[in-house]
Design an enzyme around this catalytic site. Structure first.
Site, short mmCIF file in Angstrom:
data_model
loop_
_atom_site.label_atom_id
_atom_site.label_comp_id
_atom_site.label_asym_id
_atom_site.label_seq_id
_atom_site.Cartn_x
_atom_site.Cartn_y
_atom_site.Cartn_z
N GLU A 98 -4.69 0.29 -8.11
CA GLU A 98 -3.61 1.22 -8.47
C GLU A 98 -2.47 0.38 -9.04
O GLU A 98 -2.04 -0.58 -8.38
CB GLU A 98 -3.07 1.89 -7.19
CG GLU A 98 -3.49 3.30 -6.98
CD GLU A 98 -2.84 3.90 -5.73
OE1 GLU A 98 -2.58 5.09 -5.76
OE2 GLU A 98 -2.62 3.19 -4.73
N SER A 144 0.82 -1.21 0.00
CA SER A 144 0.00 0.00 0.00
C SER A 144 0.85 1.25 0.00
O SER A 144 0.32 2.35 -0.14
CB SER A 144 -0.93 -0.01 1.20
OG SER A 144 -0.18 -0.16 2.38
N ASN A 199 -2.97 6.30 -0.75
CA ASN A 199 -2.65 6.53 0.65
C ASN A 199 -2.00 7.89 0.91
O ASN A 199 -2.01 8.37 2.04
CB ASN A 199 -1.79 5.39 1.19
CG ASN A 199 -2.66 4.20 1.52
OD1 ASN A 199 -3.75 4.37 2.07
ND2 ASN A 199 -2.23 3.01 1.17
N HIS A 222 -2.03 -2.57 -6.43
CA HIS A 222 -2.59 -2.22 -5.12
C HIS A 222 -4.12 -2.27 -5.13
O HIS A 222 -4.76 -1.38 -5.70
CB HIS A 222 -2.08 -0.82 -4.70
CG HIS A 222 -2.54 -0.40 -3.35
ND1 HIS A 222 -2.75 0.91 -3.02
CD2 HIS A 222 -2.84 -1.12 -2.24
CE1 HIS A 222 -3.16 0.98 -1.76
NE2 HIS A 222 -3.22 -0.23 -1.27
N1 CAA Z 1 -16.00 -8.74 1.69
C1 CAA Z 1 -16.87 -8.93 0.67
N2 CAA Z 1 -17.99 -8.20 0.50
C2 CAA Z 1 -18.27 -7.26 1.43
C3 CAA Z 1 -17.41 -7.01 2.52
C4 CAA Z 1 -16.25 -7.81 2.64
N3 CAA Z 1 -15.35 -7.63 3.63
N4 CAA Z 1 -17.93 -5.99 3.25
C5 CAA Z 1 -19.08 -5.62 2.65
N5 CAA Z 1 -19.28 -6.38 1.54
C6 CAA Z 1 -20.37 -6.27 0.58
C7 CAA Z 1 -21.69 -6.65 1.24
O1 CAA Z 1 -21.92 -8.02 1.14
C8 CAA Z 1 -22.67 -5.85 0.42
O2 CAA Z 1 -22.93 -6.51 -0.81
P1 CAA Z 1 -24.43 -6.63 -1.35
O3 CAA Z 1 -25.10 -5.31 -1.11
O4 CAA Z 1 -24.25 -6.95 -2.77
O5 CAA Z 1 -24.99 -7.70 -0.53
C9 CAA Z 1 -21.92 -4.58 0.03
O6 CAA Z 1 -20.52 -4.90 0.22
C10 CAA Z 1 -22.29 -3.42 0.92
O7 CAA Z 1 -22.10 -3.82 2.26
P2 CAA Z 1 -23.03 -3.37 3.47
O8 CAA Z 1 -24.40 -3.09 2.96
O9 CAA Z 1 -22.86 -4.36 4.55
O10 CAA Z 1 -22.35 -2.07 4.05
P3 CAA Z 1 -22.00 -0.71 3.34
O11 CAA Z 1 -23.04 -0.28 2.37
O12 CAA Z 1 -21.59 0.20 4.43
O13 CAA Z 1 -20.69 -1.03 2.49
C11 CAA Z 1 -18.35 -0.96 2.37
C12 CAA Z 1 -19.54 -1.57 3.08
C13 CAA Z 1 -18.34 -1.41 0.93
C14 CAA Z 1 -17.11 -1.51 3.08
C15 CAA Z 1 -18.46 0.60 2.46
O14 CAA Z 1 -18.67 0.99 3.78
C16 CAA Z 1 -17.25 1.30 1.93
O15 CAA Z 1 -17.09 1.47 0.72
N6 CAA Z 1 -16.35 1.76 2.85
C17 CAA Z 1 -15.13 2.42 2.49
C18 CAA Z 1 -14.12 1.38 2.11
C19 CAA Z 1 -12.81 2.01 1.73
O16 CAA Z 1 -12.60 3.20 1.74
N7 CAA Z 1 -11.86 1.14 1.38
C20 CAA Z 1 -10.54 1.54 1.07
C21 CAA Z 1 -9.72 1.40 2.30
S1 CAA Z 1 -8.08 1.93 2.01
C22 CAA Z 1 -7.33 0.64 1.33
O17 CAA Z 1 -7.82 -0.44 1.21
C23 CAA Z 1 -5.97 0.89 0.86
C24 CAA Z 1 -4.90 0.80 1.85
O18 CAA Z 1 -3.80 0.59 1.39
C25 CAA Z 1 -5.02 0.98 3.29
#
Ligand code: CAA
Length: 283
Positions: free
Chosen positions: A152, A119, A190, A140
């Site tokens: 990415e 990352s 990031n 990424h």
């Molecule tokens: N694995 C697989 N599917 C998942 C999941 C997981 N861990 N978490 C949620 N989902 C799926 C759910 O099953 C649901 O699918 P359906 O609607 O098709 O059934 C969908 O995602 C939406 O989930 P929820 O309704 O439970 O919850 P939500 O609407 O709040 O969405 C989320 C969850 C997609 C995680 C959303 O909150 C989100 O986009 N959050 C931000 C995530 C983000 O910013 N990620 C980047 C992090 S930084 C990074 O990764 C880089 C780094 O280097 C640190």
């Protein structure tokens, strides 16, 4: 080059997600980690995600079984000899990653591309420990991998154009949207995300508002799906601190200094969701 087999090294949250989307895209996948229990846990996460797809009518039970049948588990890096493309997704630690890349470079065929899901760590530096820096690239993925569209793609200094093209094509086959980025600390994702999270932590530290209030402001005011402190807990506070350190060290600019409260939480073992406590408490 025709990629048929992808090896994913590291069966944690990211690695299992990458293995899942690779198997769903039709590739044979070798999911590797250091212990059998780790790869089995990774397979469990994949199986649960696929079952949810079946329940939601997005996939039939037969398709789920087909995807699972494309996955094999491995605890030996030498299994990389069967891989055309390797994606490393282990802990963010340069020493651990370079050790793995050296070994993969030894065991993998000459045509095999070695990608890292790092990352923030420099791809050029990881590539330099191999004899094939032109075949080393950053790929990424975002968490949760099955849901987030972005990949990415980071070119190291010596990454070949055809390796970039192959990685871009592979990302599209996995139903992701690739974005090209150059090799600078934190890349783009990031470099932009972590200072925002760090600033939100400063707001807690300085008593500007409660974590709940800060998250509400960013969710309702900026339409972010999660507030920055919920997101920090989700990513892991140790990972957030590590990335801030990479930015701080890499640019030597005080604007990237990690918030002392972040350091304190990590020292206390409050690592977010995975440890049961971060800015919020999880049961
Ligand atoms: N694995 C697989 N599917 C998942 C999941 C997981 N861990 N978490 C949620 N989902 C799926 C759910 O099953 C649901 O699918 P359906 O609607 O098709 O059934 C969908 O995602 C939406 O989930 P929820 O309704 O439970 O919850 P939500 O609407 O709040 O969405 C989320 C969850 C997609 C995680 C959303 O909150 C989100 O986009 N959050 C931000 C995530 C983000 O910013 N990620 C980047 C992090 S930084 C990074 O990764 C880089 C780094 O280097 C640190």
């Amino acid at each position: 080059m025709n990629v048929q087999t992808i090896m994913v090294v590291g069966a944690g949250q990211m690695g299992s997600g990458i293995a899942q989307v690779s198997a769903q895209a039709g590739f044979r996948v070798i999911l590797n980690d250091v212990k059998q229990e780790f790869v089995e846990r990774g397979l469990g996460i994949i199986s649960k995600n696929l079952s949810r797809n079946v329940e939601k009518g997005r996939m039939s039970e037969e398709e789920k079984q087909e995807v699972l049948s494309r996955l094999t588990l491995s605890t030996d890096l030498s299994d990389g000899k069967a891989a055309d493309f390797v994606i490393e997704a282990v802990t963010e630690n340069m020493a651990v990653k370079t050790e793995i890349f050296k070994k993969l470079d030894e065991v993998c065929p000459a045509h095999t591309v070695l990608a890292s899901n790092t990352s923030s760590l420099p791809i050029t530096e990881i590539a330099a420990v191999t004899t094939r820096p032109e075949k080393v690239i950053g790929m990424h993925f975002m968490n949760p991998v099955p849901v987030m569209k972005l990949v990415e793609i980071i070119r190291g200094l010596q990454t070949a154009d055809e390796v970039y093209q192959l990685t871009e094509d592979l990302s599209k086959q996995m139903a992701k949207v690739p974005v090209s980025v150059n090799d600078f600390p934190g890349f783009v994702s990031n470099r932009v995300l972590m200072p925002m999270i760090n600033e939100a932590i400063y707001c807690v530290y300085e008593g500007v508002a409660t974590p709940e209030a800060i998250d509400e402001v960013m969710k309702l005011g900026m339409n972010h799906p999660m507030g920055p402190l919920t997101l920090a807990d989700f990513i892991g506070l140790d990972t957030c601190l590590y990335i801030m350190e990479v930015l701080y060290e890499g640019f030597g600019d005080s604007k990237y200094r990690p918030c002392p409260l972040l350091r304190k939480y990590v020292k206390a073992g409050w690592l977010g969701k995975k440890s049961g406590r971060g800015f919020y408490v999880y049961n």
